[in-house]
Design a protein around this motif. Structure first.
Motif, short mmCIF file in Angstrom:
data_model
loop_
_atom_site.label_atom_id
_atom_site.label_comp_id
_atom_site.label_asym_id
_atom_site.label_seq_id
_atom_site.Cartn_x
_atom_site.Cartn_y
_atom_site.Cartn_z
N PRO A 14 63.73 35.55 -5.97
CA PRO A 14 63.61 36.93 -5.84
C PRO A 14 62.48 37.56 -6.10
O PRO A 14 61.53 37.10 -6.73
CB PRO A 14 64.47 37.41 -6.96
N THR A 15 62.23 38.75 -5.44
CA THR A 15 60.66 39.63 -5.66
C THR A 15 61.11 40.96 -6.08
O THR A 15 62.21 41.51 -5.44
CB THR A 15 60.29 39.93 -4.19
N THR A 16 60.63 41.28 -7.27
CA THR A 16 60.79 42.51 -7.89
C THR A 16 59.49 43.66 -7.86
O THR A 16 58.64 42.93 -8.15
CB THR A 16 61.16 42.34 -9.32
N LEU A 17 59.81 44.65 -7.40
CA LEU A 17 58.58 45.70 -7.37
C LEU A 17 59.20 46.69 -8.19
O LEU A 17 60.18 47.62 -8.47
CB LEU A 17 58.56 46.17 -6.04
N ALA A 18 58.32 47.03 -9.22
CA ALA A 18 58.31 48.08 -10.30
C ALA A 18 58.01 49.31 -9.68
O ALA A 18 56.86 49.57 -9.02
CB ALA A 18 57.33 47.63 -11.46
N LEU A 72 49.35 53.08 -1.83
CA LEU A 72 49.68 52.97 -0.24
C LEU A 72 50.22 51.34 -0.06
O LEU A 72 51.05 51.07 0.67
CB LEU A 72 48.46 53.12 0.50
N ALA A 73 49.54 50.42 -0.92
CA ALA A 73 50.23 49.19 -0.73
C ALA A 73 51.56 48.68 -1.20
O ALA A 73 52.43 48.24 -0.36
CB ALA A 73 49.37 48.10 -1.74
N GLN A 74 52.14 49.58 -2.44
CA GLN A 74 53.45 49.50 -2.52
C GLN A 74 54.23 50.26 -1.52
O GLN A 74 55.42 49.95 -1.32
CB GLN A 74 53.56 50.38 -3.88
N VAL A 75 53.94 51.31 -0.93
CA VAL A 75 54.68 52.04 -0.01
C VAL A 75 54.81 50.98 1.26
O VAL A 75 55.84 50.87 1.60
CB VAL A 75 54.10 53.50 0.47
N GLN A 76 53.87 50.17 1.57
CA GLN A 76 53.93 49.46 2.81
C GLN A 76 54.80 48.41 2.46
O GLN A 76 55.45 47.79 3.13
CB GLN A 76 52.58 49.03 3.11
N ALA A 77 54.87 47.76 1.09
CA ALA A 77 55.77 46.73 0.70
C ALA A 77 56.96 47.19 0.90
O ALA A 77 58.04 46.49 1.27
CB ALA A 77 55.43 46.13 -0.75
#
Length: 138
Positions: A14-18, A72-77
């Motif tokens: 799994p991949t988690t984004l905070a 911007l990197a988080q938005v693109q992910a």
């Protein structure tokens, strides 16, 4: 409390984004499980039809001009995840895990605007963005 979004692929870890815990759940109280419809019978009597919805709750998380920014990197992910048809995620919000999908039923599921106007070529991966994320609970 932290807000996280987790993708668990069929194969792999799994991949988690905070996400920022300052995101505002703007439609938190704009949904309720019971739905009602009224109709009139042939004798003119009122008929009330009630049913409970088991899923479909919208969850819109919005950043503010002064808080809950994303890079911007988080938005693109997130956009890459939103582009996966039918993908389901676990959204940890208000201390509960909710199974969600990105909700693109009324336009884009993700909207993010730069905090200030930039010239072409001035954008960087760590540029702050004001996000709006739309999910639907399934």
């Amino acid at each position: 409390m932290s807000i996280t979004l987790t993708h668990t692929p069929a194969v792999g870890a799994p991949t988690t984004l905070a996400l920022s815990d300052r995101l505002v759940w703007t439609d938190e109280h704009a949904w309720q499980a019971p739905q009602m419809a009224t109709d009139y019978g042939t004798q003119g009597d009122l008929m009330v039809h009630v049913r409970a919805r088991n899923a479909g709750r919208p969850i819109t998380l919005e950043g503010q001009e002064s808080a809950a920014w994303m890079t911007l990197a988080q938005v693109q992910a997130l956009q890459a995840w939103a582009d996966m048809p039918g993908a389901q995620f676990t959204l940890h919000l208000r201390g509960l895990d909710r199974t969600v999908m990105f909700d693109a039923t009324e336009g884009a599921a993700i909207d993010a605007r730069p905090l200030w106007p930039l010239l072409d070529g001035e954008q960087t991966a760590d540029m702050p963005m004001q996000p709006t994320l739309k999910f639907i609970e399934i």
